[in-house]
Design an enzyme around this catalytic site. Structure first.
Site, mmCIF file in Angstrom:
data_model
loop_
_atom_site.group_PDB
_atom_site.id
_atom_site.type_symbol
_atom_site.label_atom_id
_atom_site.label_comp_id
_atom_site.label_asym_id
_atom_site.label_seq_id
_atom_site.Cartn_x
_atom_site.Cartn_y
_atom_site.Cartn_z
ATOM 1 N N GLU A 1 -2.681 -13.588 10.197
ATOM 2 C CA GLU A 1 -3.608 -14.381 10.999
ATOM 3 C C GLU A 1 -4.103 -15.577 10.196
ATOM 4 O O GLU A 1 -4.267 -15.476 8.976
ATOM 5 C CB GLU A 1 -4.785 -13.518 11.459
ATOM 6 C CG GLU A 1 -4.369 -12.396 12.402
ATOM 7 C CD GLU A 1 -5.563 -11.590 12.925
ATOM 8 O OE1 GLU A 1 -6.721 -11.924 12.585
ATOM 9 O OE2 GLU A 1 -5.338 -10.627 13.666
ATOM 10 N N HIS B 1 -7.801 -12.640 18.203
ATOM 11 C CA HIS B 1 -8.749 -11.786 17.471
ATOM 12 C C HIS B 1 -10.180 -12.001 17.977
ATOM 13 O O HIS B 1 -11.080 -12.400 17.237
ATOM 14 C CB HIS B 1 -8.665 -12.046 15.966
ATOM 15 C CG HIS B 1 -9.123 -10.863 15.156
ATOM 16 N ND1 HIS B 1 -8.601 -10.563 13.924
ATOM 17 C CD2 HIS B 1 -10.058 -9.908 15.399
ATOM 18 C CE1 HIS B 1 -9.187 -9.473 13.444
ATOM 19 N NE2 HIS B 1 -10.081 -9.060 14.325
ATOM 20 N N ARG C 1 -6.151 -3.382 14.256
ATOM 21 C CA ARG C 1 -5.764 -4.108 13.054
ATOM 22 C C ARG C 1 -4.314 -4.550 13.189
ATOM 23 O O ARG C 1 -3.447 -3.776 13.632
ATOM 24 C CB ARG C 1 -5.913 -3.232 11.795
ATOM 25 C CG ARG C 1 -7.353 -2.913 11.414
ATOM 26 C CD ARG C 1 -8.058 -4.145 10.841
ATOM 27 N NE ARG C 1 -9.392 -3.835 10.370
ATOM 28 C CZ ARG C 1 -10.487 -3.889 11.103
ATOM 29 N NH1 ARG C 1 -10.392 -4.220 12.387
ATOM 30 N NH2 ARG C 1 -11.674 -3.615 10.586
#
Length: 528
Positions: free
Chosen positions: A261, A279, A232
């Site tokens: 993000e 990601h 995370r």
């Protein structure tokens, strides 16, 4: 007979449609296009999405017949779960669909960092043949520190063991004996930081873990350490990491997640010894297929009125009328028992007392476990993955029923036994026409207080002035007390104060209260 309508709002694997079967009318739309989504959702019974479609309050207001939102993946950032719950719309996801993919990406980043794969590749593409410049390090005989030893952390450790590394891990909620079975030694965080040649992060993102790998933490590491974060964003302080790499206090890093993000502009991206991906943890065909098939099965269950194991908000299914309101109660009791435990839990005993004990109440055991595990991980926890997560942590679970309940028509008790032998006991019931949850027992104290979103528990030796100090400190912090109950074993004996408050109690405020009143413990509990 009209078939229920299922709207697929993003591209999903063909196996998803196959898993739905012939009993539904399947429609498609581009969920990322609001002008297309809003009219398309108006009369559907279920919608399947990935991450691009925002099922927010506006979409929910337009969806008059909607019964299920299915997210083919783990995160739920694009779904307004609260509004969906208020509208009686079930939200389901696929909580275990990407764990293998995420673990494999972490290993890939670690290897790429160790062998300078990315800059060497870019150099060769640019016409440079510089073997000596991109000399790397072997994994063999190195120490790998796994920060967070849940399901993905375990998978990473299992895969890295083949490289002949020494594995250590930090996770305050995992028993050392369970880790030892996997060839991993549990250590404190400071020891891991000082010892590890590679550090790979697999913790949930919580207020306690946010910024865990900070400037201070990075003063304790070896200069040859490489840090991997595919868990995370925000657990590793990116600014602190940049400074440590530039100063030569960290040899390199591999990153897949970021505090904000999408992230396309970071000073870390300009460093040759940082390998970064956008990601990609769940971005494999296998993970996407698993996710699609999983939520398709959940949609089938939900639209046929059966219990849906992966529901994250509304528990559907054929349950006895008296059992249904006990589900959220059991979940809250599980969460509270976890928060009040101060060492890893090795056993959870769930007791169901009263008239409902004659019904099938196995789901209450799952509900209590769901609440407890939900306090340990950041990923969504469901009825189906809670037992698996408990097993991974070496937690045994049992259910006992008794039709006798001396004080309440129905009650649920959760007893959490910790590895140090301590036991935390909480019990509750539901009252009134709305079946509001009440806490009626905390360890040796009989209480009766509403279970609310924000609570605080304080244990101390009974003495004058404590309540005044509590009120003053919380008042200075701008925290309003909604309710309070004090229990004690006797004058001057052990005392327990339970508070329901209108907002979360910050850790610093709780620490101040504990120090001021000389409390044996002080715990803030926040329940969604």
């Amino acid at each position: 007979m009209t078939k229920p309508v299922v709207l697929i709002a993003e591209e999903l694997s063909p196996a998803t449609v196959d898993a739905l079967g012939p009993d539904f009318e399947i429609r498609h739309c581009n969920g990322a296009d609001r002008d297309e989504l809003i009219p398309a959702i108006a009369d559907v019974d279920a919608i399947l999405v990935r991450s691009a479609t925002k099922v927010d309050a506006e979409a929910l207001a337009a969806a008059k017949n909607l019964k299920v939102i299915a997210r083919a993946g783990v995160g739920l950032d694009n779904v307004d779960v609260k509004t969906a719950t208020e509208a009686g719309v079930m939200v389901v996801n696929a909580p275990t669909s990407n764990i293998v993919s995420a673990a494999e990406l972490a290993v890939a980043l670690l290897l790429a960092s160790a062998r300078n794969v990315v800059p060497a590749n870019e150099g060769l593409r640019g016409g440079e043949w510089k073997r000596s410049k991109y000399s790397g390090v072997e994994l063999a005989d190195k120490v790998v520190g796994v920060v967070g030893f849940g399901r993905i952390g375990v998978l990473v450790a299992q895969r890295l063991s083949a490289f002949g590394v020494q594995l250590i891990a930090y996770d305050p909620f995992v028993q050392p004996a369970r880790a030892a079975q996997l060839g991993v030694q549990m250590v404190e965080l400071d020891e891991l930081l000082a010892t590890a040649d590679f550090i790979t992060v697999h913790l949930p993102k919580t207020p306690e873990t946010l910024g865990l790998i900070s400037d201070e933490a990075l003063t304790k590491v070896k200069p040859e350490v490489r840090i991997i974060n595919a868990a995370r964003g925000g657990i590793v302080d990116e600014d602190a990491l940049y400074r440590a790499i530039v100063d030569g206090r960290v040899a390199g890093a591999g990153l897949d997640v970021y505090a904000t993000e999408p992230c396309t502009d970071s000073p870390l991206f300009g460093l040759e010894n940082v390998v970064a991906t956008p990601h990609l943890g769940a971005s494999t065909g296998e993970a996407q297929e698993k996710a699609g098939v999983s939520v398709a099965k959940s949609v089938r269950l939900a639209l046929s009125g059966e219990l849906v194991p992966d529901a994250v908000n509304v528990q559907g299914g054929v349950l006895a009328e008296d059992v249904r309101p006990m589900l959220p109660l059991a979940e809250k009791l599980g969460a509270i028992s976890c928060r009040l435990s101060n060492s890893p839990i090795e056993r959870v005993d769930v007791e169901v007392l009263g008239e409902i004990a004659t019904e099938d109440v196995r789901v209450l055991e799952l509900s209590a476990l769901k609440g407890l595990i939900g306090q340990l991980v950041d990923d969504p926890v469901s009825y189906v993955n809670a037992p698996l997560m408990a097993k991974d942590r070496g937690i045994e679970v049992s259910l006992r029923t008794d039709s006798e309940s001396p004080d309440h028509r129905n009650a649920v008790r959760v007893v959490a036994t910790q590895v140090n032998g301590a036991r935390t006991t909480v019990a509750g019931t539901v009252v009134g026409p709305r079946d509001e949850p009440r806490l009626v027992e905390v360890d040796e104290f009989d209480v009766e207080v509403a279970i609310t979103e924000h609570m605080a528990f304080l244990g101390y030796e009974d003495r004058p002035g404590v309540i005044g100090s509590l009120g003053q400190i919380l008042g200075e912090a701008g925290i309003n007390i909604a309710g309070m109950q004090v229990g004690r074993t006797g004058a001057g004996g052990r005392a327990l104060t339970l508070l329901t408050v209108d907002s979360a109690v910050p850790a610093a405020t709780m620490e101040r209260i504990v120090a001021d009143i000389g409390a044996g413990f002080g715990t803030a509990v926040d329940l969604d």
